[in-house]
Design a protein around this motif. Structure first.
Motif, PDB file in Angstrom:
ATOM      1  N   LYS A 135     -73.667 -24.689 -53.736  1.00 50.39           N
ATOM      2  CA  LYS A 135     -73.721 -25.416 -55.005  1.00 50.39           C
ATOM      3  C   LYS A 135     -72.307 -25.636 -55.525  1.00 50.39           C
ATOM      4  O   LYS A 135     -71.451 -24.768 -55.451  1.00 50.39           O
ATOM      5  CB  LYS A 135     -74.551 -24.643 -56.029  1.00 50.39           C
ATOM      6  N   GLY A 136     -72.082 -26.817 -56.079  1.00 47.55           N
ATOM      7  CA  GLY A 136     -70.756 -27.141 -56.596  1.00 47.55           C
ATOM      8  C   GLY A 136     -70.016 -28.064 -55.652  1.00 47.55           C
ATOM      9  O   GLY A 136     -70.313 -28.161 -54.457  1.00 47.55           O
ATOM     10  N   GLN A 137     -69.029 -28.768 -56.176  1.00 44.17           N
ATOM     11  CA  GLN A 137     -68.307 -29.765 -55.391  1.00 44.17           C
ATOM     12  C   GLN A 137     -67.095 -29.191 -54.674  1.00 44.17           C
ATOM     13  O   GLN A 137     -66.435 -29.890 -53.917  1.00 44.17           O
ATOM     14  CB  GLN A 137     -67.866 -30.918 -56.294  1.00 44.17           C
ATOM     15  N   ASN A 138     -66.773 -27.916 -54.900  1.00 43.10           N
ATOM     16  CA  ASN A 138     -65.534 -27.365 -54.357  1.00 43.10           C
ATOM     17  C   ASN A 138     -65.750 -26.449 -53.163  1.00 43.10           C
ATOM     18  O   ASN A 138     -65.008 -25.503 -52.947  1.00 43.10           O
ATOM     19  CB  ASN A 138     -64.788 -26.620 -55.469  1.00 43.10           C
ATOM     20  N   GLY A 139     -66.771 -26.738 -52.374  1.00 43.44           N
ATOM     21  CA  GLY A 139     -66.946 -25.973 -51.152  1.00 43.44           C
ATOM     22  C   GLY A 139     -67.835 -24.757 -51.324  1.00 43.44           C
ATOM     23  O   GLY A 139     -68.210 -24.380 -52.438  1.00 43.44           O
ATOM     24  N   PRO A 140     -68.199 -24.109 -50.195  1.00 45.59           N
ATOM     25  CA  PRO A 140     -69.124 -22.975 -50.242  1.00 45.59           C
ATOM     26  C   PRO A 140     -68.525 -21.746 -50.912  1.00 45.59           C
ATOM     27  O   PRO A 140     -67.322 -21.510 -50.867  1.00 45.59           O
ATOM     28  CB  PRO A 140     -69.413 -22.700 -48.758  1.00 45.59           C
ATOM     29  N   THR A 141     -69.396 -20.980 -51.522  1.00 48.38           N
ATOM     30  CA  THR A 141     -69.035 -19.739 -52.190  1.00 48.38           C
ATOM     31  C   THR A 141     -69.808 -18.603 -51.528  1.00 48.38           C
ATOM     32  O   THR A 141     -70.974 -18.765 -51.183  1.00 48.38           O
ATOM     33  CB  THR A 141     -69.395 -19.814 -53.689  1.00 48.38           C
ATOM     34  N   TYR A 142     -69.160 -17.453 -51.357  1.00 49.33           N
ATOM     35  CA  TYR A 142     -69.804 -16.313 -50.714  1.00 49.33           C
ATOM     36  C   TYR A 142     -69.965 -15.183 -51.735  1.00 49.33           C
ATOM     37  O   TYR A 142     -68.985 -14.747 -52.353  1.00 49.33           O
ATOM     38  CB  TYR A 142     -68.986 -15.839 -49.508  1.00 49.33           C
ATOM     39  N   LEU A 143     -71.197 -14.711 -51.876  1.00 47.29           N
ATOM     40  CA  LEU A 143     -71.528 -13.647 -52.819  1.00 47.29           C
ATOM     41  C   LEU A 143     -71.627 -12.330 -52.053  1.00 47.29           C
ATOM     42  O   LEU A 143     -72.512 -12.168 -51.206  1.00 47.29           O
ATOM     43  CB  LEU A 143     -72.849 -13.958 -53.536  1.00 47.29           C
ATOM     44  N   VAL A 144     -70.730 -11.422 -52.341  1.00 46.73           N
ATOM     45  CA  VAL A 144     -70.644 -10.157 -51.604  1.00 46.73           C
ATOM     46  C   VAL A 144     -71.205  -9.020 -52.452  1.00 46.73           C
ATOM     47  O   VAL A 144     -70.928  -8.920 -53.647  1.00 46.73           O
ATOM     48  CB  VAL A 144     -69.167  -9.846 -51.241  1.00 46.73           C
ATOM     49  N   SER A 145     -71.966  -8.165 -51.827  1.00 45.68           N
ATOM     50  CA  SER A 145     -72.528  -7.014 -52.538  1.00 45.68           C
ATOM     51  C   SER A 145     -72.748  -5.858 -51.550  1.00 45.68           C
ATOM     52  O   SER A 145     -73.287  -6.055 -50.462  1.00 45.68           O
ATOM     53  CB  SER A 145     -73.862  -7.402 -53.195  1.00 45.68           C
ATOM     54  N   TYR A 146     -72.291  -4.658 -51.929  1.00 51.19           N
ATOM     55  CA  TYR A 146     -72.556  -3.455 -51.146  1.00 51.19           C
ATOM     56  C   TYR A 146     -72.220  -2.238 -52.008  1.00 51.19           C
ATOM     57  O   TYR A 146     -71.636  -2.365 -53.091  1.00 51.19           O
ATOM     58  CB  TYR A 146     -71.750  -3.431 -49.839  1.00 51.19           C
ATOM     59  N   THR A 147     -72.594  -1.080 -51.551  1.00 53.18           N
ATOM     60  CA  THR A 147     -72.290   0.159 -52.280  1.00 53.18           C
ATOM     61  C   THR A 147     -71.246   0.967 -51.506  1.00 53.18           C
ATOM     62  O   THR A 147     -71.065   0.802 -50.293  1.00 53.18           O
ATOM     63  CB  THR A 147     -73.549   1.016 -52.472  1.00 53.18           C
ATOM     64  N   ARG A 148     -70.582   1.839 -52.252  1.00 49.52           N
ATOM     65  CA  ARG A 148     -69.546   2.702 -51.668  1.00 49.52           C
ATOM     66  C   ARG A 148     -69.654   4.075 -52.323  1.00 49.52           C
ATOM     67  O   ARG A 148     -69.834   4.170 -53.558  1.00 49.52           O
ATOM     68  CB  ARG A 148     -68.164   2.108 -51.947  1.00 49.52           C
ATOM     69  N   PRO A 149     -69.570   5.153 -51.547  1.00 51.47           N
ATOM     70  CA  PRO A 149     -69.658   6.494 -52.147  1.00 51.47           C
ATOM     71  C   PRO A 149     -68.628   6.680 -53.251  1.00 51.47           C
ATOM     72  O   PRO A 149     -67.492   6.211 -53.151  1.00 51.47           O
ATOM     73  CB  PRO A 149     -69.384   7.420 -50.955  1.00 51.47           C
ATOM     74  N   SER A 150     -69.030   7.346 -54.307  1.00 51.95           N
ATOM     75  CA  SER A 150     -68.158   7.576 -55.455  1.00 51.95           C
ATOM     76  C   SER A 150     -67.545   8.974 -55.381  1.00 51.95           C
ATOM     77  O   SER A 150     -68.206   9.943 -55.006  1.00 51.95           O
ATOM     78  CB  SER A 150     -68.954   7.431 -56.752  1.00 51.95           C
ATOM     79  N   LYS A 151     -66.269   9.060 -55.757  1.00 47.85           N
ATOM     80  CA  LYS A 151     -65.600  10.361 -55.790  1.00 47.85           C
ATOM     81  C   LYS A 151     -65.975  11.159 -57.030  1.00 47.85           C
ATOM     82  O   LYS A 151     -65.818  12.374 -57.067  1.00 47.85           O
ATOM     83  CB  LYS A 151     -64.079  10.168 -55.759  1.00 47.85           C
TER      84      LYS A 151
END
Length: 596
Positions: free
Chosen positions: A133-149
Motif C-alpha cells: 500500500k502506498g506509492q513509495n514502494g513496499p513496506t516490511y512489518l517486522v515483529s518478534y520477541t527477545r528475552p529480557s534481562k
C-alpha cells in the motif's frame, strides 16, 4: 503456545544509537535466515527448533570443562547434522559458522551460543509481512520477541523497514516539524531513523548523523538486501527504520473499529483528517485524501474525484480507554513534479492560492474528501474479493463507515471545520515560524539533503502572505472575483475584508454546531487578528467586540442565541466603506446559511 510479552519500549533499539542498529540488524538477519531454513509445517518446525536449542544448550554445558576448539567443532557438527524440520538443502550451521570460527575465548563462544538460543526462541513469534500500500514502494512489518534481562517475560520488537529516497525522508522530517510546532495538534508521525548505506551514514530520529565504516556499511547493505529485497527503483538507495504504530490503517480501522466510536470520537477523527488534508494540499502531498491533477493543455491544476489512499493514515484507538483516536500520518512524500517541475510548481501555487483565499472552498474540499473515501473503500473491497469472499461481503464490512460518509452532515461539517481551522492556523502561524530561528534546523537539513524541496516549500508558504497573495491572484484570475469597479477602487481592502469576515462567520457558524472549547479559542484569536479591523464600519467593529466578549463567557450556548444572531446580522450588513459609495451590498455566502 501462548507467550506473555512485556510492553514494548518507547522505541525499538533499531531506532537508537548506531551500535544498536548494527546489533539489531544482525539479529534480524540471523532470525530471518533461520526462519527461511525451517519447515512450513508447524509440527516439523517445532521439532527443528527443539533440536537447535538442545545442541546449543549441550555446548553451553561443555564449555567450562572442554577444550574451546573441541566445543566449537561439536557445536558446528551438531547444527550441520540437524535434518528434522529443516528444509532440504538448508544448513543451520552456515548461519552461525562465521561467529563460531571467530570466537577465540570462552566468553566469545558463550555469546554465540546465547545468540543461537535467543534466535531459536524468537522464531516462535517471528513475523515479517510485506505491504504494497502506498506509492513509495513496499513496506516490511517486522515483529518478534527477545528475552529480557529485567523480566522473565520477553520484550516485543516491532518496527517497519523499507527502501526509499530523499523525497520521502525530507518530506517526513518536514511534516514532523509542522506537527510539533503548529498550534493544532492534529496528527503524529512515527519515529524514524535512516541508513544511507551508499553514503555510509546513519541518521537517528533526532536527525543526528554518524559516519559508518566502509566495511560496516557494506555488511549492513548485504544483510538488509537479504532480508528485504532491493526495490527496482534505482532512486531508492536509502533504508528507513520506523516505529510501528499500534493502531491500524484507515482501511482496516473502517472495517473493524469505526462502528465502536461514539459521535464525539467520530467528529474528532474527521476534524483531524480535515486538518491533515489542508496541510497536504499546501505542501503538495497528493497521495492521501485530496487528489489533484495537472492539465498540460490549460497548464492548470485541478482537484480530482479519485480514490483516496486510506492506507496512508493510521488510527490508534481502542474501546473503553477514554481517549479520542490518534491520527498518524505515514508515507508523506511530496509529488515529485511539485518539487522539480517549474511549470507545474507555478500552476500549483496559483491553484493552492485560490483555495486558501476562498473560504467557501472548504465545503468543496470536504465533498471531494467524502467522495474519495467512499471510492477508496469500494476499490479496496473489490481488490480483496476472492473465489471464497464476495464483493458484497467485503462492502458489508465497510457499511457503517460508508453509511456515515453518505448520510452524516455532522461528519461533513467536522471535515469542514478541520479544513478551516488548519487553513487559518497555517495563515497565522506558518509564515512567521518559517522565518524564525526555530525553523533553521529543518531548513538547514533540507538545504543539505534536498535543496529543491526547501525552495518549493518556501514558495508555497509565501502563498499564505495575504497581501502578496492578493496581488498574484489579481493577475492570474482568482476564483474569488470582484466587480471591475470594486477592484479599481481598492482591491486589497475590499477583498481582504470580505474574505476575513467570511472566514470569521464560518468559524462562528461551526461553533454554533459544535461549541467546543477549541473553536472558542480559535475565534478569540481570529477576532484579535482580523486585518483592516480599524477601517471597518463602527457597527461592525462593535459587533466583533460584542461577540468576542460572548465567546469569553462560560455560559454561551452552542446554539446561537437570538442576541448572537442579531449581532451577526450587523456584521453581515454593508461592511465596506467603498461599497457604501457604490451602493453595493457584500454579504458572505455563509450568512445565507446562518439566517436563510
Amino acid at each position: 503456545m501462548q507467550i506473555n510479552i512485556v510492553n514494548k519500549p518507547h522505541f525499538d533499539p533499531i531506532l537508537g544509537p548506531t551500535q544498536k542498529v548494527i546489533q539489531t540488524t544482525n539479529t534480524l538477519r540471523r532470525i530471518s535466515e533461520l526462519n527461511n531454513s525451517l519447515s512450513f509445517s508447524n509440527i516439523m518446525r517445532s521439532k527443528g527448533i527443539k533440536a537447535i536449542q538442545e545442541i546449543a544448550a549441550s555446548a553451553q554445558e561443555l564449555l567450562p570443562y572442554e577444550n574451546l576448539e573441541d566445543v566449537k567443532m561439536t557445536l558446528k557438527t551438531g547444527l550441520e547434522n540437524i535434518t528434522t524440520g529443516v528444509i532440504k538443502g538448508k544448513n543451520i550451521a552456515k548461519i552461525y559458522t562465521g561467529q563460531i570460527e571467530a570466537a577465540t575465548t570462552v566468553n566469545e563462544l558463550s555469546k554465540c551460543i546465547r545468540h543461537i538460543l535467543k534466535d531459536s526462541s524468537s522464531l516462535l513469534t517471528f513475523s515479517i509481512q510485506k505491504s504494497n500500500k502506498g506509492q513509495n514502494g513496499p513496506t516490511y512489518l517486522v515483529s518478534y520477541t527477545r528475552p529480557s534481562k529485567k523480566s522473565s517475560k520477553p520484550n516485543l520488537r516491532e518496527y517497519v523497514i523499507k527502501w526509499t529516497n530523499e523525497n520521502e525522508i525530507c518530506s517526513w522530517r518536514l511534516y514532523d516539524v509542522f506537527s510539533q510546532n503548529l498550534a493544532l495538534q492534529s496528527f503524529i508521525l512515527p519515529k524514524m531513523a535512516v541508513l544511507g548505506l551508499d553514503k555510509q551514514l546513519h541518521e537517528m530520529c533526532d536527525q543526528t548523523c554518524f559516519r559508518l565504516e566502509e566495511e560496516t556499511a557494506i555488511n549492513l547493505k548485504q544483510s538488509l538486501i537479504g532480508i528485504v529485497n532491493k526495490n527496482t527503483n534505482p532512486n531508492d538507495t536509502l533504508m528507513i527504520f520506523m516505529e510501528r504504530v499500534s493502531g491500524s490503517n484507515l482501511f482496516d480501522f473502517a472495517k473493524d473499529k469505526y462502528q465502536l466510536l461514539n459521535p464525539e470520537e467520530k467528529q474528532d477523527l474527521f476534524e483531524k483528517m480535515g486538518r491533515l488534508s489542508m496541510l497536504d494540499m499546501l505542501i503538495g502531498n497528493t497521495d492521501r485524501l485530496i487528489q489533484t491533477s495537472y492539465n498540460k493543455s490549460t497548464k492548470q491544476y485541478q482537484c480530482e474525484n479519485q480514490t483516496a489512499n486510506l492506507g496512508n493514515i493510521m488510527v490508534d484507538w481502542f474501546p473503553n480507554e477514554g481517549k479520542v483516536p490518534s491520527l498518524y500520518a505515514i508515507d508523506n512524500g511530496i509529488k515529485p513534479q511539485l518539487i522539480t517541475d517549474e511549470e507545474e510548481k507555478a500552476a500549483y501555487k496559483q491553484f493552492v492560492g485560490n483555495y486558501f483565499e476562498d473560504s467557501k472552498m472548504t465545503d468543496v474540499l470536504a465533498d471531494l474528501i467524502v467522495d474519495s473515501m467512499q471510492k477508496g473503500c469500494r476499490d479496496n473491497a473489490e481488490l480483496s474479493t476472492t473465489l471464497d469472499i464476495t464483493l458484497a461481503h467485503n462492502l458489508k464490512e465497510y457499511q457503517p463507515f460508508l453509511d456515515d460518509l453518505k448520510d452524516s452532515d455532522l461528519l461533513k461539517q467536522a471535515l469542514v471545520k478541520g479544513l478551516f481551522e488548519m487553513s487559518m492556523t497555517l495563515k497565522e502561524q506558518l509564515p512567521s515560524f518559517w522565518n524564525s530561528d526555530e525553523a533553521l534546523k529543518i531548513k538547514n537539513y533540507l538545504k543539505e539533503n534536498y535543496p529543491m524541496l526547501q525552495d518549493a516549500v518556501t514558495e508555497r508558504i509565501q502563498i499564505l502572505n495575504r497581501r502578496d497573495n492578493m496581488n498574484s491572484l489579481q493577475n492570474t484570475g482568482p476564483k474569488i472575483a470582484l466587480s471591475t469597479d470594486e477592484a479599481q477602487t481598492n482591491p486589497y481592502t475590499l477583498q481582504s475584508q470580505e474574505t476575513s469576515l467570511t472566514s470569521w462567520l464560518v468559524a462562528i457558524e461551526s461553533h454554533g454546531r459544535t461549541g467546543s472549547a477549541e473553536s472558542q479559542r480559535t475565534l478569540i484569536k481570529l477576532a484579535k487578528t482580523l486585518p483592516d479591523h480599524d477601517s471597518l464600519p463602527q457597527d461592525v467593529q462593535e459587533g466583533i467586540i460584542e461577540i468576542t466578549e460572548m465567546l469569553k463567557t462560560k455560559n454561551w450556548e452552542p446554539d446561537l442565541s437570538p442576541q448572537s444572531k442579531k449581532v451577526l446580522q450587523k456584521i453581515c450588513k454593508d461592511h465596506s466603506p467603498e461599497s457604501k459609495r457604490t451602493n453595493q451590498e457584500m454579504k458572505p455566502s455563509c450568512a445565507k446559511r446562518l439566517f436563510g
